[in-house]
Design a protein around this motif. Sequence first.
Motif, PDB file in Angstrom:
ATOM      1  N   THR A 180       0.833  -1.208   0.000  1.00  0.00           N
ATOM      2  CA  THR A 180       0.000   0.000   0.000  1.00  0.00           C
ATOM      3  C   THR A 180       0.865   1.254   0.000  1.00  0.00           C
ATOM      4  O   THR A 180       0.596   2.208  -0.739  1.00  0.00           O
ATOM      5  CB  THR A 180      -0.940   0.006   1.210  1.00  0.00           C
ATOM      6  N   ILE A 181       1.915   1.267   0.813  1.00  0.00           N
ATOM      7  CA  ILE A 181       2.793   2.435   0.842  1.00  0.00           C
ATOM      8  C   ILE A 181       3.572   2.558  -0.462  1.00  0.00           C
ATOM      9  O   ILE A 181       3.787   3.672  -0.962  1.00  0.00           O
ATOM     10  CB  ILE A 181       3.749   2.356   2.045  1.00  0.00           C
ATOM     11  N   ALA A 182       3.982   1.440  -1.044  1.00  0.00           N
ATOM     12  CA  ALA A 182       4.641   1.492  -2.351  1.00  0.00           C
ATOM     13  C   ALA A 182       3.711   2.115  -3.388  1.00  0.00           C
ATOM     14  O   ALA A 182       4.147   2.895  -4.246  1.00  0.00           O
ATOM     15  CB  ALA A 182       5.065   0.089  -2.785  1.00  0.00           C
ATOM     16  N   LEU A 183       2.417   1.781  -3.302  1.00  0.00           N
ATOM     17  CA  LEU A 183       1.431   2.385  -4.201  1.00  0.00           C
ATOM     18  C   LEU A 183       1.380   3.895  -4.005  1.00  0.00           C
ATOM     19  O   LEU A 183       1.407   4.661  -4.983  1.00  0.00           O
ATOM     20  CB  LEU A 183       0.052   1.784  -3.921  1.00  0.00           C
ATOM     21  N   PHE A 184       1.313   4.357  -2.758  1.00  0.00           N
ATOM     22  CA  PHE A 184       1.228   5.794  -2.500  1.00  0.00           C
ATOM     23  C   PHE A 184       2.487   6.522  -2.988  1.00  0.00           C
ATOM     24  O   PHE A 184       2.402   7.647  -3.497  1.00  0.00           O
ATOM     25  CB  PHE A 184       1.030   6.048  -1.006  1.00  0.00           C
ATOM     26  N   VAL A 185       3.636   5.893  -2.837  1.00  0.00           N
ATOM     27  CA  VAL A 185       4.880   6.495  -3.327  1.00  0.00           C
ATOM     28  C   VAL A 185       4.811   6.653  -4.845  1.00  0.00           C
ATOM     29  O   VAL A 185       5.135   7.715  -5.392  1.00  0.00           O
ATOM     30  CB  VAL A 185       6.095   5.636  -2.922  1.00  0.00           C
ATOM     31  N   LEU A 186       4.388   5.594  -5.534  1.00  0.00           N
ATOM     32  CA  LEU A 186       4.258   5.669  -6.995  1.00  0.00           C
ATOM     33  C   LEU A 186       3.266   6.741  -7.414  1.00  0.00           C
ATOM     34  O   LEU A 186       3.494   7.479  -8.375  1.00  0.00           O
ATOM     35  CB  LEU A 186       3.822   4.313  -7.550  1.00  0.00           C
ATOM     36  N   MET A 187       2.165   6.843  -6.697  1.00  0.00           N
ATOM     37  CA  MET A 187       1.157   7.847  -7.034  1.00  0.00           C
ATOM     38  C   MET A 187       1.697   9.261  -6.871  1.00  0.00           C
ATOM     39  O   MET A 187       1.379  10.153  -7.669  1.00  0.00           O
ATOM     40  CB  MET A 187      -0.087   7.649  -6.160  1.00  0.00           C
ATOM     41  N   CYS A 188       2.502   9.478  -5.838  1.00  0.00           N
ATOM     42  CA  CYS A 188       3.084  10.806  -5.632  1.00  0.00           C
ATOM     43  C   CYS A 188       4.137  11.119  -6.686  1.00  0.00           C
ATOM     44  O   CYS A 188       4.280  12.275  -7.116  1.00  0.00           O
ATOM     45  CB  CYS A 188       3.700  10.893  -4.237  1.00  0.00           C
ATOM     46  N   LEU A 189       4.884  10.098  -7.098  1.00  0.00           N
ATOM     47  CA  LEU A 189       5.912  10.305  -8.111  1.00  0.00           C
ATOM     48  C   LEU A 189       5.323  10.403  -9.512  1.00  0.00           C
ATOM     49  O   LEU A 189       5.888  11.081 -10.385  1.00  0.00           O
ATOM     50  CB  LEU A 189       6.930   9.161  -8.055  1.00  0.00           C
ATOM     51  N   LEU A 190       4.201   9.712  -9.732  1.00  0.00           N
ATOM     52  CA  LEU A 190       3.562   9.677 -11.057  1.00  0.00           C
ATOM     53  C   LEU A 190       2.080  10.038 -10.922  1.00  0.00           C
ATOM     54  O   LEU A 190       1.205   9.238 -11.247  1.00  0.00           O
ATOM     55  CB  LEU A 190       3.708   8.285 -11.671  1.00  0.00           C
TER      56      LEU A 190
END
Length: 211
Positions: free
Chosen positions: A160-170
Amino acid sequence: MIDSHLLPLQRRALAPLARALAARGARADAITLAGFAIGLAAVPALAFGQFGLALALILANRLADGLDGAVARLTRPTDRGAFLDIALDFAFYALVPVGFALADPAANALPAAVLVAAFVGTGSSFLAFAVIAAQKGMSARAYPTKGIYYLGGLTEGFETIALFVLMCLLPQHFAALAYIFAGLCAITTLTRWRQGWLAFAAAPDKKNTSA
């Protein structure tokens, strides 16, 4: 999916800071609440398109989430602390997609709603299993330090946190990422339903009645 493998590494990495905080009288509940406040601040940051700031706040929230448990184990773990930890975590997870929806309602509102609905599925199946497991005295061997029965799955905390990181970066790919992860959450929910169906297949306790 890999939380059980990462948690020992996380505990070792956070141990020095946790010991320093505990020595200075820091309380685990205070760290939990401060971490949640930091996580809440990520929502307006996302809404105003400040994705770098939001990412920093999300990561700070996760740091606090690891530290509160580490400090609690060094002092005195409590049921209240376990309750706060899991309740505020689920609220935080649901609020992050709302921040993206506010940033661009036309493009992000529907995928954000789908993702939040998927989180309801994973969260409710997780907590429902934990309630019945506690009544039966069950414990999760893969997560011996957790305050409640921790039922794993395809989408856990790390994913879930990996998803949020990707969303913030992309952020321009928020919709696609949300739909993909919602699908993975649906798989997690179905597998947890199956686990509950099999684990609790024995005759019901006489003291328990259906709602």
